[in-house]
Motif scaffolding. Structure first.
Motif, PDB file in Angstrom:
ATOM      1  N   ARG A 195     -87.403 -13.567  -1.714  1.00 53.22           N
ATOM      2  CA  ARG A 195     -87.250 -12.118  -1.661  1.00 53.22           C
ATOM      3  C   ARG A 195     -86.236 -11.757  -0.589  1.00 53.22           C
ATOM      4  O   ARG A 195     -86.062 -12.478   0.391  1.00 53.22           O
ATOM      5  CB  ARG A 195     -88.598 -11.462  -1.373  1.00 53.22           C
ATOM      6  CG  ARG A 195     -88.560  -9.934  -1.282  1.00 53.22           C
ATOM      7  CD  ARG A 195     -89.953  -9.336  -1.365  1.00 53.22           C
ATOM      8  NE  ARG A 195     -90.871  -9.963  -0.423  1.00 53.22           N
ATOM      9  CZ  ARG A 195     -92.190  -9.849  -0.480  1.00 53.22           C
ATOM     10  NH1 ARG A 195     -92.744  -9.143  -1.445  1.00 53.22           N
ATOM     11  NH2 ARG A 195     -92.966 -10.423   0.419  1.00 53.22           N
ATOM     12  N   LEU A 238     -75.636  -7.202  -3.985  1.00 50.24           N
ATOM     13  CA  LEU A 238     -76.689  -6.591  -4.804  1.00 50.24           C
ATOM     14  C   LEU A 238     -76.602  -7.066  -6.252  1.00 50.24           C
ATOM     15  O   LEU A 238     -77.623  -7.344  -6.889  1.00 50.24           O
ATOM     16  CB  LEU A 238     -76.596  -5.069  -4.723  1.00 50.24           C
ATOM     17  CG  LEU A 238     -76.871  -4.455  -3.346  1.00 50.24           C
ATOM     18  CD1 LEU A 238     -76.699  -2.948  -3.386  1.00 50.24           C
ATOM     19  CD2 LEU A 238     -78.267  -4.817  -2.853  1.00 50.24           C
ATOM     20  N   ASP A 239     -75.382  -7.171  -6.787  1.00 53.35           N
ATOM     21  CA  ASP A 239     -75.215  -7.671  -8.156  1.00 53.35           C
ATOM     22  C   ASP A 239     -75.701  -9.118  -8.263  1.00 53.35           C
ATOM     23  O   ASP A 239     -76.344  -9.488  -9.252  1.00 53.35           O
ATOM     24  CB  ASP A 239     -73.741  -7.589  -8.566  1.00 53.35           C
ATOM     25  CG  ASP A 239     -73.285  -6.157  -8.802  1.00 53.35           C
ATOM     26  OD1 ASP A 239     -74.156  -5.277  -8.935  1.00 53.35           O
ATOM     27  OD2 ASP A 239     -72.061  -5.925  -8.830  1.00 53.35           O
ATOM     28  N   THR A 240     -75.402  -9.922  -7.237  1.00 53.33           N
ATOM     29  CA  THR A 240     -75.828 -11.322  -7.246  1.00 53.33           C
ATOM     30  C   THR A 240     -77.344 -11.426  -7.232  1.00 53.33           C
ATOM     31  O   THR A 240     -77.939 -12.228  -7.976  1.00 53.33           O
ATOM     32  CB  THR A 240     -75.242 -12.069  -6.040  1.00 53.33           C
ATOM     33  OG1 THR A 240     -73.814 -11.990  -6.078  1.00 53.33           O
ATOM     34  CG2 THR A 240     -75.657 -13.531  -6.045  1.00 53.33           C
ATOM     35  N   LEU A 241     -77.987 -10.624  -6.395  1.00 48.93           N
ATOM     36  CA  LEU A 241     -79.452 -10.659  -6.322  1.00 48.93           C
ATOM     37  C   LEU A 241     -80.075 -10.236  -7.648  1.00 48.93           C
ATOM     38  O   LEU A 241     -81.038 -10.858  -8.130  1.00 48.93           O
ATOM     39  CB  LEU A 241     -79.941  -9.748  -5.196  1.00 48.93           C
ATOM     40  CG  LEU A 241     -79.554 -10.155  -3.777  1.00 48.93           C
ATOM     41  CD1 LEU A 241     -80.028  -9.101  -2.778  1.00 48.93           C
ATOM     42  CD2 LEU A 241     -80.140 -11.508  -3.426  1.00 48.93           C
ATOM     43  N   ASP A 242     -79.523  -9.176  -8.252  1.00 47.20           N
ATOM     44  CA  ASP A 242     -80.060  -8.706  -9.532  1.00 47.20           C
ATOM     45  C   ASP A 242     -79.831  -9.739 -10.635  1.00 47.20           C
ATOM     46  O   ASP A 242     -80.703  -9.967 -11.477  1.00 47.20           O
ATOM     47  CB  ASP A 242     -79.414  -7.373  -9.917  1.00 47.20           C
ATOM     48  CG  ASP A 242     -79.823  -6.243  -8.974  1.00 47.20           C
ATOM     49  OD1 ASP A 242     -80.853  -6.397  -8.283  1.00 47.20           O
ATOM     50  OD2 ASP A 242     -79.105  -5.224  -8.916  1.00 47.20           O
ATOM     51  N   ARG A 243     -78.652 -10.364 -10.635  1.00 50.23           N
ATOM     52  CA  ARG A 243     -78.343 -11.339 -11.673  1.00 50.23           C
ATOM     53  C   ARG A 243     -79.254 -12.563 -11.576  1.00 50.23           C
ATOM     54  O   ARG A 243     -79.645 -13.149 -12.582  1.00 50.23           O
ATOM     55  CB  ARG A 243     -76.882 -11.761 -11.550  1.00 50.23           C
ATOM     56  CG  ARG A 243     -76.411 -12.661 -12.693  1.00 50.23           C
ATOM     57  CD  ARG A 243     -74.928 -12.951 -12.618  1.00 50.23           C
ATOM     58  NE  ARG A 243     -74.568 -13.741 -11.456  1.00 50.23           N
ATOM     59  CZ  ARG A 243     -73.951 -13.290 -10.376  1.00 50.23           C
ATOM     60  NH1 ARG A 243     -73.625 -12.009 -10.304  1.00 50.23           N
ATOM     61  NH2 ARG A 243     -73.665 -14.094  -9.370  1.00 50.23           N
ATOM     62  N   ARG A 244     -79.615 -12.943 -10.361  1.00 55.02           N
ATOM     63  CA  ARG A 244     -80.491 -14.106 -10.168  1.00 55.02           C
ATOM     64  C   ARG A 244     -81.970 -13.740 -10.249  1.00 55.02           C
ATOM     65  O   ARG A 244     -82.832 -14.611 -10.143  1.00 55.02           O
ATOM     66  CB  ARG A 244     -80.193 -14.754  -8.804  1.00 55.02           C
ATOM     67  CG  ARG A 244     -78.839 -15.445  -8.755  1.00 55.02           C
ATOM     68  CD  ARG A 244     -78.560 -15.972  -7.360  1.00 55.02           C
ATOM     69  NE  ARG A 244     -77.327 -16.716  -7.275  1.00 55.02           N
ATOM     70  CZ  ARG A 244     -77.224 -18.041  -7.366  1.00 55.02           C
ATOM     71  NH1 ARG A 244     -78.314 -18.772  -7.540  1.00 55.02           N
ATOM     72  NH2 ARG A 244     -76.060 -18.646  -7.272  1.00 55.02           N
ATOM     73  N   GLY A 245     -82.277 -12.462 -10.392  1.00 59.92           N
ATOM     74  CA  GLY A 245     -83.662 -12.045 -10.520  1.00 59.92           C
ATOM     75  C   GLY A 245     -84.450 -12.147  -9.227  1.00 59.92           C
ATOM     76  O   GLY A 245     -85.672 -12.378  -9.256  1.00 59.92           O
ATOM     77  N   ARG A 260     -86.307  -7.511  -4.424  1.00 55.99           N
ATOM     78  CA  ARG A 260     -85.837  -6.797  -3.233  1.00 55.99           C
ATOM     79  C   ARG A 260     -86.878  -5.761  -2.831  1.00 55.99           C
ATOM     80  O   ARG A 260     -87.591  -5.212  -3.676  1.00 55.99           O
ATOM     81  CB  ARG A 260     -84.516  -6.076  -3.508  1.00 55.99           C
ATOM     82  CG  ARG A 260     -83.344  -6.984  -3.727  1.00 55.99           C
ATOM     83  CD  ARG A 260     -82.033  -6.208  -3.666  1.00 55.99           C
ATOM     84  NE  ARG A 260     -81.823  -5.390  -4.844  1.00 55.99           N
ATOM     85  CZ  ARG A 260     -81.457  -4.103  -4.828  1.00 55.99           C
ATOM     86  NH1 ARG A 260     -81.323  -3.464  -3.675  1.00 55.99           N
ATOM     87  NH2 ARG A 260     -81.248  -3.439  -5.951  1.00 55.99           N
TER      88      ARG A 260
END
Length: 851
Positions: free
Chosen positions: A658, A677-684, A687
């Motif tokens: 997390r 933020l895009d990287t975190l969302d893409r990797r699931g 947050r």
């Protein structure tokens, strides 16, 4: 007319399985190679006085002479002892001996201006600027690096004599300078860096392997380097460097940019045309050996030249001499790397055997190659390239041909084979070729995996599948590229089809690697195995290769047990009552590693103005050194690059459970924030947002959020930094990020008990840590000091003055440590109190004792 002979890599393919250990026992150079290796290890790791080597050498030679005169059969043992002593002496003198006027005597830990004259001993190498990176505060420009042997340094008394080798880094592109030229440079002289963090590379020790004792940073100017005298024409390596440069330019003219860079790396060992991302793709997929000049390149070229000479009906002995000369020349042209030298010596041994009409003893050739590599540079055996080369050829030459040899067909199978059509026979041959190539790739991957994991913290399972086609494509490119360099000066029409073959094969190779690197699980990072485990594993491999067949199954079982045991130990978690908090030395930035008693790992910030590369150099090595393979949570204090720009690189190496950030983190419209933020969302990756008043628990450890509120305060991101109060029993650690201004004022409104350790706000900057002025010239402790009353203050900063910190916090009895001086600082909270340790200085301090 001659037939294509067996290379050293296949020499034992027709010998019985039980013959390998006998051949090593009969080879006279094998015990010499073992004795030399013992001497190297003794000097490198034995922690014995340097005189030990001299004692062993002298005593061994004397007793050998006496025993030989008396005809004692054991006298040869003393000869081996003498060789071990000489190996230790040679390694010590090569690596540690310096002259009284060595350049290191003029350098200090702090860069100082210097004018130096010397001889260029390595061709200047251009380093392409990295691609525009949204996570880098200041984009870097291209640089040029070289190695200089110092002859003079300018002092107050004028030019004085100097000696020793200097690693030189020059801002911008330098042209017209070659190996052998005498030059003058002006820059900042400094001793090579020593580690500031556990697990970090010791550059001072590493450069000693090249006999480099100082570094010079030449800043961009009109004339950063002045050539005093041209000398490359009188130097063999100068000519070779010029030829290598011509080859690189030829590829750039005849091939598209990506393929030109790959061709330069493949044929000439020139990695400068590839940027870090391109190189890392080959590293991560486990096929970087096709680009790094290795024994594979020389063997392929040798076999191709044999074939050409056979077509032109060149006599066997004359052809052997031609191949040997080409191998030696090519090894020198590409930099005489250990793997290339090894292959050249072994191929030349076969050629010499053909010329002299003598049989080849492969074990002797193998040992001779090792001795020559040591003679050229006794520190090479301690490098990954050398180790992988010799391990691979050992298994490939003495085991793989026997393991993969087809069984003898039965009478029925022989009868059926006579009735197969040509197409069926071809299909079966191709199928077996694919199977053998894949099997060899698998064997080498398994054998080399522990070494690669130890050196690069990387395992690439995809390399087993990717290896055979990439090796085939790169071999085609190697031969066509070699012919291209020969044809280019003759005719553009002749060079064009060769250029296209080289381009297409390299483009296909690149496409395969780009595809493979995107596959989930194709490559994984992990901690290095222990030295003890490595010794045990490779002892088993040696036994498996050399011992008779009857022992094979037992050895395989023992190896499997050893591997499982290593995995169990690496995954074993120890119970402890200790909270361990480490403030890493990352320069102007921040990374705090929190290890809780219940084995959770939390990070507070992961960034620095040096850019994401700090994760690769500092943060990841520290985590692996601690045996950490997963991060449970990352807390980002605010949206300034130097506090989060390492997160994408961290995600490449560790699974993260997390990420927690402030309410306004996502509001900052910069490429860096958007990309993260895009990287975190893409990797699931989950947050959450932290606001004042929340409390997070990790077993017996609590993290209390003191700032920011859900809205505001007004100002820049620093005023809204995430402030965490980490509690373990009655002990506390305060993490402040870049808190300043109105943010500090709001935090101070909430009273807290006196903290044991505090991270100085905003990297110890004066605006965030100023003492309060008193009457006259007196100073009172700063407001943050009066509020937190810390016992120890740690400033994560770049080198600089810290007097203001002593003034701001000394009045409340606090000690101040800064990371440039102390290095990484580890705080250990346990049942008896709080202990702090400075990695670089070695200082240990008891901050608090529990009653």
């Amino acid at each position: 007319m001659f037939n294509l002979p067996a290379t050293p890599d296949t020499e034992l393919s027709q010998q019985p399985r039980d013959a390998a250990w006998r051949e090593f026992a009969r080879a006279p150079l094998v015990p010499v190679a073992l004795a030399v290796t013992t001497g190297l290890i003794l000097d490198r790791y034995g922690d014995v006085p340097a005189i030990t080597g001299w004692v062993l050498g002298v005593v061994g030679l004397v007793l050998w002479s006496v025993g030989r005169a008396r005809g004692a059969a054991t006298s040869v043992v003393w000869l081996w002892v003498a060789v071990a002593g000489l190996g230790a002496i040679y390694h010590n003198l090569y690596r540690n001996h310096v002259e009284p006027n060595d350049i290191s005597q003029f350098a200090t830990e702090i860069p100082t201006p210097a004018r130096i004259r010397g001889i260029v001993v390595e061709e200047p190498v251009r380093h392409r600027p990295p691609r525009n990176d949204p996570f880098v505060t200041e984009q870097l420009s291209e640089t040029t690096s070289t190695v200089l042997t110092a002859t003079e340094i300018h002092s107050r008394d004028g030019w004085v004599g100097a000696s020793g080798r200097i690693r030189v880094s020059i801002e911008g592109l330098v042209t017209g300078i070659h190996t052998g030229d005498r030059v003058e440079m002006t820059g900042r002289l400094v001793l090579p860096a020593v580690p500031a963090n556990p697990g970090e590379t010791n550059w001072r020790e590493l450069l000693l392997n090249q006999r480099i004792t100082a570094s010079l940073r030449v800043e961009k100017s009109i004339t950063p380097v002045t050539r005093l005298e041209e000398g490359w024409r009188r130097s063999l390596f100068g000519w070779l460097s010029v030829i290598r440069g011509w080859g690189t330019r030829t590829f750039q003219q005849l091939l598209p940019e990506p393929e030109a860079g790959l061709a330069g790396a493949l044929l000439l060992g020139d990695r400068t045309a590839l940027d870090r991302e391109e190189w890392q793709a080959f590293v991560r997929t486990g096929v970087v050996h096709v680009l790094a000049i290795s024994g594979q390149h020389l063997v392929i070229l040798a076999m191709f030249i044999w074939l050409v000479l056979k077509v032109f009906d060149v006599r066997r002995r004359r052809g052997a001499g031609s191949v040997a000369l080409v191998m030696i020349g090519y090894a020198l042209l590409t930099g005489a790397r250990p793997s290339a030298v090894r292959a050249a010596i072994m191929v030349c041994t076969v050629c010499a055997a053909l010329i002299l009409r003598r049989p080849v003893m492969a074990a002797n050739a193998f040992a001779l190659a090792w001795i020559v590599v040591v003679a050229i540079n006794p520190t090479d055996p301690f490098t990954i390239g050398c180790q992988l080369s010799f391990v691979s050829v050992f298994v490939l030459s003495f085991a793989a041909p026997v393991w993969l040899a087809p069984r003898s067909p039965t009478p029925v199978e022989q009868l059926l084979a006579e009735y197969r059509t040509f197409g069926e026979q071809l299909a079966r041959s191709l199928g077996r070729g694919v199977w053998v190539a894949t099997a060899i790739s698998f064997i080498l991957a398994v054998v080399n995996a522990p070494l690669i994991l130890a050196w690069q913290n990387l395992v690439a399972p995809i390399g087993v599948i990717l290896g055979p086609p990439v090796v085939l494509l790169s071999s085609i490119a190697l031969i066509s590229g070699f012919l291209l360099l020969l044809a280019a000066p003759i005719s553009a029409w002749l060079a064009w089809p060769l250029a296209r073959v080289t381009e297409w094969s390299l483009a296909a190779c690149e496409a395969l690697v780009r595809w493979a690197v995107q596959i989930p699980g194709a490559w994984v990072y992990g901690p290095s195995p222990s030295t003890t485990w490595l010794i045990g594993f490779y002892s088993g491999v040696i036994a498996l290769v050399l011992l008779p067949t009857v022992w094979q199954r037992r050895i395989l079982i023992a190896l499997a047990v050893w591997v499982i045991l290593g995995l169990v130990v690496s995954l074993w978690t120890r119970e402890t009552d200790e909270l361990r908090v480490t403030i890493l030395a990352v320069g102007h930035g921040g990374c705090v590693v929190i290890e809780t008693p219940d084995n959770r790992v939390l990070l507070y910030d992961v960034g620095t103005t040096r850019g994401p590369d700090t994760v690769r150099r500092v943060i990841a090595p520290y985590l692996w050194q601690r045996g950490i393979t997963r991060i449970d949570e990352v807390f980002l204090s605010h949206a300034d690059l130097d506090h989060f720009n390492g997160l994408p690189e961290l995600l490449e190496r560790f699974p993260i459970g997390r990420v927690t950030h402030t309410p306004t983190f996502a509001d900052k419209t910069t490429r860096g924030v958007e990309t993260v933020l895009d990287t975190l969302d893409r990797r699931g990756i989950a947050r959450r947002i932290a606001v004042v008043g929340e409390r997070f628990e990790a077993g017996a450890v609590t993290l209390e959020v003191l700032h920011p509120p859900s809205e505001g305060p007004a100002g820049n991101e620093n005023t809204r930094s995430l402030v965490l109060l980490v509690r373990s029993g009655t002990n506390t650690i305060l993490l402040t990020g870049d808190l300043e201004g109105e943010g500090q004022a709001q935090v101070r409104l909430k009273p807290i008990p006196a903290v044991d350790v505090m991270l100085a706000p905003h990297h110890g900057g004066k605006s965030a840590n100023a003492p309060q002025p008193g009457p006259g010239n007196t100073l009172f402790p700063g407001l943050m000091a009066q509020w937190a009353k810390p016992k120890l203050v740690i400033s994560s900063q770049r080198p600089g003055p810290t007097d203001h910190l002593a003034g701001a916090y000394g009045g409340v009895g606090a000690i101040v440590w800064d990371t440039p001086t102390a290095g990484a600082v580890t705080v250990r909270c346990h049942s008896s109190g709080v202990i702090t340790e400075a990695f670089r200085t070695g200082e240990v301090r008891v901050v608090a004792r529990r009653k």
